[in-house]
Design an enzyme around this catalytic site. Sequence first.
Site, PDB file in Angstrom:
ATOM      1  N   GLU A 279       0.824  -1.207   0.000  1.00 26.17           N
ATOM      2  CA  GLU A 279       0.000   0.000   0.000  1.00 26.17           C
ATOM      3  C   GLU A 279       0.864   1.266   0.000  1.00 26.17           C
ATOM      4  O   GLU A 279       0.494   2.264  -0.623  1.00 26.17           O
ATOM      5  CB  GLU A 279      -0.934  -0.006   1.211  1.00 26.17           C
ATOM      6  CG  GLU A 279      -2.029  -1.047   1.161  1.00 26.17           C
ATOM      7  CD  GLU A 279      -1.546  -2.445   1.540  1.00 26.17           C
ATOM      8  OE1 GLU A 279      -2.322  -3.404   1.347  1.00 26.17           O
ATOM      9  OE2 GLU A 279      -0.404  -2.589   2.005  1.00 26.17           O
TER      10      GLU A 279
ATOM     11  N   PRO B 227      11.952 -13.064  -0.888  1.00 27.59           N
ATOM     12  CA  PRO B 227      10.818 -13.374  -0.002  1.00 27.59           C
ATOM     13  C   PRO B 227      10.070 -12.107   0.392  1.00 27.59           C
ATOM     14  O   PRO B 227      10.656 -11.035   0.551  1.00 27.59           O
ATOM     15  CB  PRO B 227      11.487 -14.021   1.209  1.00 27.59           C
ATOM     16  CG  PRO B 227      12.808 -14.509   0.709  1.00 27.59           C
ATOM     17  CD  PRO B 227      13.221 -13.515  -0.332  1.00 27.59           C
TER      18      PRO B 227
ATOM     19  N   GLY C 168      12.557  -3.193  -0.506  1.00 30.70           N
ATOM     20  CA  GLY C 168      12.506  -2.022  -1.357  1.00 30.70           C
ATOM     21  C   GLY C 168      13.545  -1.973  -2.457  1.00 30.70           C
ATOM     22  O   GLY C 168      13.845  -0.899  -2.982  1.00 30.70           O
ATOM     23  N   GLU C 169      14.105  -3.123  -2.840  1.00 33.94           N
ATOM     24  CA  GLU C 169      15.152  -3.131  -3.863  1.00 33.94           C
ATOM     25  C   GLU C 169      14.781  -3.964  -5.079  1.00 33.94           C
ATOM     26  O   GLU C 169      15.647  -4.375  -5.847  1.00 33.94           O
ATOM     27  CB  GLU C 169      16.466  -3.650  -3.256  1.00 33.94           C
ATOM     28  CG  GLU C 169      17.043  -2.761  -2.178  1.00 33.94           C
ATOM     29  CD  GLU C 169      18.454  -3.177  -1.784  1.00 33.94           C
ATOM     30  OE1 GLU C 169      19.066  -3.996  -2.499  1.00 33.94           O
ATOM     31  OE2 GLU C 169      18.940  -2.683  -0.757  1.00 33.94           O
TER      32      GLU C 169
END
Length: 420
Positions: free
Chosen positions: A59, A267, A308-309
């Site tokens: 989100e 993951p 976040g990569e």
Amino acid sequence: MRYFYTFVMYLATPLIMLRLWIRGARYGNYHRRWPERFGLFQRPQFTGSLWVHAVSVGEVNAAEPLIKALRHDYPNAPLVVTTVTPTGSARVHQLFGDSVFHVYLPYDLPFAVHRFLKRVRPRLALIVETEIWPNLYFACRRRGIPLMIVNARLSERSMRGYRPLLSLVRPALRTVRQIAAQSRTDAARYRLLGADQAKVMVSGNLKFDMPVPDGAVDEGAALRAQWGARRPVWIAASTHEGEELAVLEAHLDVLRRLPDALLLIAPRHPERFKLVEHSARSLGFSVATRSVERVPGAHQVFVIDAMGELMPFYAAADLAFVGGSLVPIGGHNVLEPAALARPVLVGPHTFNFEEITLTLIREGGADRVEHVDQLGRHVLELLRDERRRTQMGCQARRVFDSERGAVARVMELINRVLGE
């Protein structure tokens, strides 16, 4: 019904405290921030904030272009972003740093909600996707805070879950100023739950407006240069328990035909990073991780144990399998690889991104893997067919480009509400 619901919430408070303690043990400094879930945090020195609530990582990523638009159009308005999960919090700080005020959303207890609203004093509340909290919604109405649900999504499963609670959910939805739904299906489901028909509209999916991070393509190209431009590479992103073993077994199938192939696996949850690494090693793979080796060398499996990569690794891969879809989680964001013109594979369970996934499949940008045993075959076929990969990638990008514009439509609604 709402009084009974509140009574049950108070009865559940000891269990809530236990859950906070368990999560605090799992996530570093989370235990120091659990008072925020009861509205206890230092009062920020501002008023008239714009408040965006995004439950977790997905989100937050969806809200990113909207938050940036709010910062651009309302540069003097303080921005408050709430999440529920520690991973969501980490993503907020990664994307926005100190330019927004982050705090955890309080539990839906009247005293906690009162404290929260008294401290952040918002002039607008924006709930991203699906979060219906009756006490919070009614508290916003009592204080004259217009509340909107943006990028509104309601899966068939969520719809079934809410139906027994219609006498609770319907009055809560009637307090909402505007519902901007991702699709016609989502809009229809909100209306069936009791939302005012005149207040429900279709704005499209904010995720189509997400920017490709600066440097992601260049970083992906640099990664490919390190492990070989012609080396077959695929990524399994946002995987869950119950499908990671299937992904590793699929890679065994791939290696039998393409012995130099590389699997990138990311993951979904940080607590699974080590488990996936150990599983890969126990199956005999040579394994590297993002946290130690940084980039793979002659390894067969590379575990992306960082949040976040994904985008640079999507850019570096030949194709992407998007997780949460081989097991009944509902699937995750297929738009990230589509934005980078990568062919997409999904499993049978994609109800979280139902219309987007069906559009990608219909337009030739994605394929569906109906059973876990078929994943290796699908990956192998695509890795051996460069022409088809290119065609699928182009179609995926075309679908992505054609659906953009949701942020502008939502901002028009926000401007109208604030203007009132």
